[in-house]
Design an enzyme around this catalytic site. Structure first.
Site, PDB file in Angstrom:
ATOM      1  N   ARG A 123       0.814  -1.227   0.000  1.00 39.16           N
ATOM      2  CA  ARG A 123       0.000   0.000   0.000  1.00 39.16           C
ATOM      3  C   ARG A 123       0.848   1.278   0.000  1.00 39.16           C
ATOM      4  O   ARG A 123       0.443   2.288   0.568  1.00 39.16           O
ATOM      5  CB  ARG A 123      -0.954   0.034   1.201  1.00 39.16           C
ATOM      6  CG  ARG A 123      -2.081  -0.985   1.128  1.00 39.16           C
ATOM      7  CD  ARG A 123      -3.220  -0.466   0.268  1.00 39.16           C
ATOM      8  NE  ARG A 123      -4.276  -1.459   0.139  1.00 39.16           N
ATOM      9  CZ  ARG A 123      -5.387  -1.482   0.872  1.00 39.16           C
ATOM     10  NH1 ARG A 123      -5.605  -0.550   1.761  1.00 39.16           N
ATOM     11  NH2 ARG A 123      -6.273  -2.422   0.694  1.00 39.16           N
TER      12      ARG A 123
ATOM     13  N   ARG B  58      -3.282   6.711   0.978  1.00 41.02           N
ATOM     14  CA  ARG B  58      -3.807   7.903   1.658  1.00 41.02           C
ATOM     15  C   ARG B  58      -2.838   8.622   2.575  1.00 41.02           C
ATOM     16  O   ARG B  58      -3.086   9.768   2.938  1.00 41.02           O
ATOM     17  CB  ARG B  58      -5.075   7.525   2.435  1.00 41.02           C
ATOM     18  CG  ARG B  58      -6.261   7.286   1.522  1.00 41.02           C
ATOM     19  CD  ARG B  58      -7.390   6.577   2.241  1.00 41.02           C
ATOM     20  NE  ARG B  58      -6.976   5.215   2.569  1.00 41.02           N
ATOM     21  CZ  ARG B  58      -7.812   4.267   2.999  1.00 41.02           C
ATOM     22  NH1 ARG B  58      -9.084   4.549   3.187  1.00 41.02           N
ATOM     23  NH2 ARG B  58      -7.361   3.064   3.257  1.00 41.02           N
TER      24      ARG B  58
ATOM     25  N   ARG C 241      -6.620  11.538  -5.925  1.00 44.36           N
ATOM     26  CA  ARG C 241      -7.811  10.758  -5.579  1.00 44.36           C
ATOM     27  C   ARG C 241      -9.041  11.674  -5.564  1.00 44.36           C
ATOM     28  O   ARG C 241     -10.112  11.295  -6.047  1.00 44.36           O
ATOM     29  CB  ARG C 241      -7.552  10.116  -4.223  1.00 44.36           C
ATOM     30  CG  ARG C 241      -8.709   9.563  -3.487  1.00 44.36           C
ATOM     31  CD  ARG C 241      -9.014   8.150  -3.930  1.00 44.36           C
ATOM     32  NE  ARG C 241      -9.834   7.515  -2.923  1.00 44.36           N
ATOM     33  CZ  ARG C 241     -11.089   7.855  -2.660  1.00 44.36           C
ATOM     34  NH1 ARG C 241     -11.662   8.806  -3.350  1.00 44.36           N
ATOM     35  NH2 ARG C 241     -11.768   7.240  -1.714  1.00 44.36           N
TER      36      ARG C 241
ATOM     37  N   ASP D 200      -6.709  -2.829  -7.537  1.00 43.96           N
ATOM     38  CA  ASP D 200      -7.261  -3.530  -6.378  1.00 43.96           C
ATOM     39  C   ASP D 200      -7.532  -4.982  -6.745  1.00 43.96           C
ATOM     40  O   ASP D 200      -7.768  -5.297  -7.920  1.00 43.96           O
ATOM     41  CB  ASP D 200      -8.555  -2.864  -5.899  1.00 43.96           C
ATOM     42  CG  ASP D 200      -8.881  -3.297  -4.475  1.00 43.96           C
ATOM     43  OD1 ASP D 200      -8.299  -2.712  -3.533  1.00 43.96           O
ATOM     44  OD2 ASP D 200      -9.683  -4.228  -4.300  1.00 43.96           O
TER      45      ASP D 200
ATOM     46  N   TYR E 232     -14.888 -12.019  -0.428  1.00 43.93           N
ATOM     47  CA  TYR E 232     -15.583 -10.758  -0.761  1.00 43.93           C
ATOM     48  C   TYR E 232     -16.743 -11.001  -1.728  1.00 43.93           C
ATOM     49  O   TYR E 232     -17.802 -10.392  -1.617  1.00 43.93           O
ATOM     50  CB  TYR E 232     -14.598  -9.743  -1.361  1.00 43.93           C
ATOM     51  CG  TYR E 232     -13.618  -9.206  -0.340  1.00 43.93           C
ATOM     52  CD1 TYR E 232     -13.953  -8.112   0.460  1.00 43.93           C
ATOM     53  CD2 TYR E 232     -12.380  -9.793  -0.147  1.00 43.93           C
ATOM     54  CE1 TYR E 232     -13.063  -7.625   1.417  1.00 43.93           C
ATOM     55  CE2 TYR E 232     -11.483  -9.321   0.806  1.00 43.93           C
ATOM     56  CZ  TYR E 232     -11.837  -8.239   1.584  1.00 43.93           C
ATOM     57  OH  TYR E 232     -10.969  -7.763   2.529  1.00 43.93           O
TER      58      TYR E 232
END
Ligand code: CP3
Length: 346
Positions: free
Chosen positions: A29, A33, A42, A79, A155
């Site tokens: 990652r 952020r 973003r 992703d 998921y």
């Protein structure tokens, strides 16, 4: 055996088994952020998925941490859940919460999911790989990735992230045939997806199995090891030399078996693994990558320096890539990442 495309990459040298005085470093990652330049782009993109599916923006975001920190490898910005989307399952992200997918509840719904991924959906991501490779320094490797079948299936079945993977476990208990079919479709789509990334220029691929640790030994064998083995074999059939990193997070003592049975070249280690065990029983088989605690990186201070030394002391004597044990936390100060790099390269 030195890799053909990027012989000067220290990352690829470590993956091929070389012990280096200074280990190569990247962070899971690493584009994200905690970086103000990521948050700015973003915001411009409007949503996380618009960013993933815009090749120019996704390439820019992939390169941001390389420019700022000079990591030894970049990881494609995308992703793991784009694969279910390419299989026909609707995907969206709820701000501040996480992913949502239309649940795969029954045979009828599954019948609508193609056996093959829709290449149109994944095409912009493959274009991102080309753009990144063209502007990365030659000595910086590019990592492609996909989710492992088990983690992606958790998921797909639940329609969201869960703390215990309960819906997927309930499905494989009540309807093994259906669950196997879901797994098989993910395997086939992931082989094509990884091969397309490799053909567009990634130098290595990583298989993220974030929920590997939630399975008992028999279920681990059936839903993690077997599908991963088929995924590795399918990629190798077309690209025999590509280094493949497995990351069965939480699998702990089952990892030596996972390595032998799946045939991955390198294994990522989670934070909580016993380091002596990992060195003696895993690094003796394959190069390892990991495993600094992301919480320690966020906290910084003398504890960070101590832990960096502990990780290097455990794994620095063999083939090793420095990384975190899981993704960097969004509120990690940039100064701590700078200190980490200085400590690893000292
Ligand atoms: O490592 C990298 O920087 C490469 C890009 C990457 C992302 N996700 C970007 C991302 C990779 C390799 C992933 C893998 C991924 N995605 C996993 C496996 C690894 C792990 O973390 O366990 C999983 C389970 C997912 C699914 C996913 N994506 C979740 C559960 C979430 C929400 C949680 C969160 O952190 O927001 C995401 C979103 C996501 N994926 C973000 C990023 C940068 C944050 C999106 C944002 O900007 O809001």
């Amino acid at each position: 055996m030195s890799p053909p495309t990027q012989p000067e990459s220290v990352f690829l040298r470590a993956l091929s088994g070389e012990t280096l005085a200074t280990p190569p470093i990247w962070m899971m990652r690493q584009a994200g952020r905690y970086l103000p330049e990521y948050r700015a782009l973003r915001a411009k993109a409007g949503s996380f998925l618009s960013l993933c599916y815009n090749p120019e923006m996704a390439a820019e975001v992939t390169l941001q941490p390389i420019r700022r920190f000079g990591f030894d490898a970049a990881i494609l910005f995308s992703d793991i859940l784009v694969v279910p989307q390419a299989l026909g399952q609707k995907l969206w992200f709820v701000e501040g919460e996480g992913p949502r997918l239309e649940p795969v509840g029954d045979m009828a719904r599954l019948g609508e999911i193609d056996g093959q991924a829709d290449a149109h959906i994944l095409a912009p991501i493959i274009e991102t790989v080309r753009l990144v490779r063209a502007s990365l320094p030659r000595e910086t490797a590019l990592i492609g990735f996909c989710g492992a079948p088990w983690t992606v299936a958790t998921y797909m079945v639940a329609g969201r992230g869960t703390s215990d993977q309960g819906p997927a476990k309930a499905l494989f208990t009540s309807n093994r045939v259906l669950f196997q079919m879901i797994i098989d479709r993910i395997v086939a789509a992931s082989i094509d997806y990884l091969c397309a990334q490799i053909e567009a220029g990634v130098d290595a691929v990583q298989i993220f199995d974030s929920w590997a640790g939630s399975l008992g030994a028999d279920d681990f064998e059936r839903w993690c090891v077997e599908p991963t083995q088929r995924l590795v074999e399918g990629v190798r059939a077309r690209h025999p030399r590509i280094p493949i990193i497995g990351f069965p997070r939480g699998a702990g003592r089952l990892i030596p078996h996972y390595v032998g049975a799946t045939g991955v070249d390198v294994v990522g280690l989670e934070t909580d693994i016993d380091r002596t065990f990992a060195r003696d029983e895993i690094q003796s088989l394959v190069p390892v990558q990991g495993n600094l605690d992301p919480l320690v990186l966020r906290a910084g201070g003398p504890e960070l320096e101590r832990e960096v030394e502990a990780v290097r002391a455990a794994f620095g004597g063999g083939p090793f890539v420095f990384n975190l044990g899981h993704g960097i936390l969004p509120d990690t100060p940039i100064a701590h990442v700078e200190r980490l790099l200085a400590a690893v390269r000292r």
